[in-house]
Scaffold this active site. Sequence first.
Site, PDB file in Angstrom:
ATOM      1  N   TYR A  32      -1.167  -4.447  24.136  1.00  0.00           N
ATOM      2  CA  TYR A  32      -0.051  -4.223  25.072  1.00  0.00           C
ATOM      3  C   TYR A  32      -0.216  -5.087  26.316  1.00  0.00           C
ATOM      4  O   TYR A  32      -0.804  -4.660  27.309  1.00  0.00           O
ATOM      5  CB  TYR A  32       0.009  -2.740  25.471  1.00  0.00           C
ATOM      6  N   TRP A  36       3.481  -1.030  31.235  1.00  0.00           N
ATOM      7  CA  TRP A  36       4.174   0.099  30.593  1.00  0.00           C
ATOM      8  C   TRP A  36       4.375   1.217  31.604  1.00  0.00           C
ATOM      9  O   TRP A  36       3.502   1.489  32.432  1.00  0.00           O
ATOM     10  CB  TRP A  36       3.362   0.630  29.417  1.00  0.00           C
ATOM     11  N   TRP A  38       4.749   4.876  31.635  1.00  0.00           N
ATOM     12  CA  TRP A  38       3.904   6.043  31.945  1.00  0.00           C
ATOM     13  C   TRP A  38       2.437   5.668  31.991  1.00  0.00           C
ATOM     14  O   TRP A  38       1.649   6.313  32.670  1.00  0.00           O
ATOM     15  CB  TRP A  38       4.210   7.259  31.073  1.00  0.00           C
ATOM     16  N   ASP A  39       2.070   4.559  31.315  1.00  0.00           N
ATOM     17  CA  ASP A  39       0.682   4.092  31.428  1.00  0.00           C
ATOM     18  C   ASP A  39       0.363   3.841  32.897  1.00  0.00           C
ATOM     19  O   ASP A  39      -0.699   4.217  33.392  1.00  0.00           O
ATOM     20  CB  ASP A  39       0.464   2.788  30.657  1.00  0.00           C
ATOM     21  N   GLY A 171       6.969   8.353  24.283  1.00  0.00           N
ATOM     22  CA  GLY A 171       5.569   7.948  24.467  1.00  0.00           C
ATOM     23  C   GLY A 171       4.719   8.314  23.263  1.00  0.00           C
ATOM     24  O   GLY A 171       3.628   7.806  23.087  1.00  0.00           O
ATOM     25  N   ASP A 173       5.200   7.796  19.906  1.00  0.00           N
ATOM     26  CA  ASP A 173       6.093   7.020  19.042  1.00  0.00           C
ATOM     27  C   ASP A 173       6.353   7.560  17.640  1.00  0.00           C
ATOM     28  O   ASP A 173       7.478   7.782  17.254  1.00  0.00           O
ATOM     29  CB  ASP A 173       5.542   5.600  18.889  1.00  0.00           C
ATOM     30  N   ARG A 209      -1.071   2.805  12.427  1.00  0.00           N
ATOM     31  CA  ARG A 209       0.091   2.436  13.244  1.00  0.00           C
ATOM     32  C   ARG A 209       1.354   2.990  12.587  1.00  0.00           C
ATOM     33  O   ARG A 209       1.328   3.403  11.431  1.00  0.00           O
ATOM     34  CB  ARG A 209       0.198   0.889  13.326  1.00  0.00           C
ATOM     35  N   TYR A 366      -2.391   7.034  14.705  1.00  0.00           N
ATOM     36  CA  TYR A 366      -1.634   6.985  15.958  1.00  0.00           C
ATOM     37  C   TYR A 366      -1.217   8.370  16.486  1.00  0.00           C
ATOM     38  O   TYR A 366      -2.074   9.189  16.788  1.00  0.00           O
ATOM     39  CB  TYR A 366      -0.415   6.107  15.691  1.00  0.00           C
ATOM     40  N   TRP A 367       0.073   8.675  16.522  1.00  0.00           N
ATOM     41  CA  TRP A 367       0.517   9.949  17.099  1.00  0.00           C
ATOM     42  C   TRP A 367       0.731  11.013  16.027  1.00  0.00           C
ATOM     43  O   TRP A 367       1.454  11.979  16.233  1.00  0.00           O
ATOM     44  CB  TRP A 367       1.795   9.735  17.920  1.00  0.00           C
ATOM     45  N   GLU A 410      -8.161   3.722  22.565  1.00  0.00           N
ATOM     46  CA  GLU A 410      -6.797   4.194  22.813  1.00  0.00           C
ATOM     47  C   GLU A 410      -6.633   5.657  22.343  1.00  0.00           C
ATOM     48  O   GLU A 410      -6.074   6.487  23.037  1.00  0.00           O
ATOM     49  CB  GLU A 410      -5.851   3.275  22.033  1.00  0.00           C
TER      50      GLU A 410
HETATM   51  C1  2M8 Z   1       2.593   2.916  22.541  1.00  0.00           C
HETATM   52  O1  2M8 Z   1       3.962   2.564  22.471  1.00  0.00           O
HETATM   53  C2  2M8 Z   1       4.396   1.210  22.399  1.00  0.00           C
HETATM   54  C3  2M8 Z   1       5.884   1.232  22.573  1.00  0.00           C
HETATM   55  O2  2M8 Z   1       6.181   1.767  23.839  1.00  0.00           O
HETATM   56  C4  2M8 Z   1       4.038   0.546  21.085  1.00  0.00           C
HETATM   57  O3  2M8 Z   1       3.685   1.233  20.128  1.00  0.00           O
HETATM   58  O4  2M8 Z   1       4.129  -0.661  21.013  1.00  0.00           O
HETATM   59  C5  2M8 Z   1       2.543   4.406  22.861  1.00  0.00           C
HETATM   60  O5  2M8 Z   1       1.260   4.894  22.657  1.00  0.00           O
HETATM   61  C6  2M8 Z   1       2.998   4.658  24.286  1.00  0.00           C
HETATM   62  O6  2M8 Z   1       2.822   5.983  24.653  1.00  0.00           O
HETATM   63  C7  2M8 Z   1       2.253   3.770  25.266  1.00  0.00           C
HETATM   64  O7  2M8 Z   1       2.827   3.911  26.517  1.00  0.00           O
HETATM   65  C8  2M8 Z   1       2.291   2.313  24.850  1.00  0.00           C
HETATM   66  C9  2M8 Z   1       1.393   1.435  25.705  1.00  0.00           C
HETATM   67  O8  2M8 Z   1       0.145   1.991  25.827  1.00  0.00           O
HETATM   68  O9  2M8 Z   1       1.880   2.161  23.494  1.00  0.00           O
END
Ligand code: 2M8
Length: 725
Positions: A32, A36, A38-39, A171, A173, A209, A366-367, A410
């Site tokens: 990333y 971002w 909320w990060d 957040g 995803d 992912r 992931y989530w 992460e």
């Molecule tokens: C993840 O989300 C992004 C899209 O926003 C992605 O998958 O590319 C999520 O974990 C999200 O909560 C987080 O803010 C972001 C960056 O860490 O990654």
Amino acid sequence: MAKLFADYVKRAKRILDDNWAGSSTKPSPTLYPHQWNWDSGFIAIGRAHYDTVRSIIEIETLFDAQWSNGMLPQIVFNPKELGHYFPEPDFWQTERSSNTPSGKLTSGITMPPVHAIAVEKIHQNARRSRDVVPFLKRIYPKLLALHDYLYRERDPEGEGLVYIRHPWESGIDNSPTWDFPLKKMAIDKASLPHYTRRDLKPGIDPKMRPSDDDYDRYVYLVDLFRQCDYDEFRIHETCPFLIQDPLFNSILCRANVSLSRIAEIIGEPTEMPQSWARKTAEAIREKLWHEEHGIFDAYDLISGQLIEVDTAAGFMPLYGGAASQEQAKQLYDRLNSCSFCALHQGDCFAIPNYDTQKEGFDRSNYWRGPIWININWMLAQGLRRYGYTLKADSLQKDLLQLPIRFCFYEYFDSFDGKGYGSENFSWTAALFIDLVQEFYETEKAIKGGFHSIKGLFAREIILNEGTEMPEINPENLAGELMRTIRMLKDGFYNADRGLVDYDRLRDSPEFKRYRILTNGLREFRPSCLTGRKEKLAFWTNLYNTIVVDGIVTLGIRQSVKEVPGFFRRVKYTIGPYLFSADDIEHGILRGNVRPWFSPFRPFGPWDKRRNMILTPVDPRIHFALVCGSRSCAPIEYYDPEHIYDQLEAAATSFANSSEVLVLPEEGKMLMSEIFRWYENDFGGKTGLVDFVFDYLVDEHARRFIQENYADLHIEYLHYDWNLNR
Ligand code: 2M8
């Protein structure tokens, strides 16, 4: 001595420095590369402890890209980093909207609004909080505009619940909650715009992912937003994904409280954020609660029903303060179960993102299962807010362990804690700093021995001097006393929370009865107790209740430390003798050994109470004796018939709790101070290690102990003397 975790805090700060991109922080160096939404909030919370300037810059940079309608974008792109992520500005085409800020590259969706919370934290933690007031004044109208946007554009019916219109806005995803609403979107894959995923980088397992099918649906939604020129009204009319999410709304609810506090500091009216907070809390309580499941679920505005998929997001109303007390209780029962890793379960860490007992649960994807630090960080605060202190403490200690043992990843495996996704992840580092800071603060508050010199000379307090005597034969007294203690346990002790409701107990008929029975102890002969099990149960229960009695009678509010020498001074007359809590513990139950804080044994050579000493010492009593404090064992009633099994359960529970942290990667074990004070009861250091080893469940921890048995490094955690109120 260097502070505990100091090296790891240094490492966490280095991660944040390395990810610093000049005016904001990348969530991770690889996956990333931009800023971002909320990060940045979480990152600012961590940095606020040591670098107010950068935490302010972080937030202000984000808000510089706020849209004119108030929306705070999910991503602010760094022009120097373009080409490594998907989707980037060429795909979002946000220039189609008239609301985009000039000179900024952003995405066209938002994220959970944690920012007011972060801003409040920056103010709280600044060395001189008044220096931060100008920042509060600058940022407040922008925060207000963000919340106003959410209520205006995302809550067209004025329900108090805002909707998200893309899974990325949540957040979380690829949370299983979105499966159903995404699947029922009728999409023609052939007509989707062409795109290439960039998240499947070397070293990242695609199974961890979101799937390609998920991505197609994410892209479909972005394409739809483009076609609507990011006009909220048009999107609302056509978007097949409109969801009221408990996580997003709980954060909003909590953020409104921070917003109102900020308003107060800078002299702005507080009514608006306060009424938002109230309205959202009520709407969450009423609309998102799933009574049979005992958890909150997301509401799908398209199908007009709750999505009956229970994830960790469903506990977030604890953080938002939106759950009623009754709902909180049910939430706790669901949360503290093997579905979401129960207290002292031993073979799991923290709260996974999805119910481990469900079919779609995936420990590494992931989530869809793993542990996320930010979610757990919020849940720990939520649990504390509702009085689930034991679980909150244990969760926070688990959260400290994860990055120490498995690096600053992460997300983490739901069971063995292994790190996944991107390494050197910013919010893991930032929230670790915040957690360590909280750990230090608690340690500072509780540090220092309890047994003060002052206490040694203070006068005794005999608790059973009342005139009313029980109408019962002295030989039946022990049985009746035990029955009443059991009633106190059933009515006023909460083993789940590790707490005692002292206020309710004080005025109860059960406690009144107990006090009268203790008067009868003056005519009681302990010699009528027969058998080791009966004696063990009698003295253990009596010890635990004299402590509760002392706390209630002396009106202790915060900690037993309020009364110097508490355990030496509170006493019962039993037959012709006086017994303090210390006499019962160190004299009878510990075989009359000299306690670590005193030069003498409790009973001298001619003391008749020596006849009642129980030997050999059963070290498991240390997990059964309650001292009215947060670090001690949860209060129980011990039944003579089952006391050995109960002691076994108490020892297992303690050894697998956050009072024993095995940190193989740091080459040490951290243990409750109880083990240091009573090392000899366990047979010295070796006996202690053997003891803990026999009860430990975690294989990784056991292996570490086996391999380092000869020179195991042990450090002791300070004892938390705060009342288990
Ligand atoms: C993840 O989300 C992004 C899209 O926003 C992605 O998958 O590319 C999520 O974990 C999200 O909560 C987080 O803010 C972001 C960056 O860490 O990654």
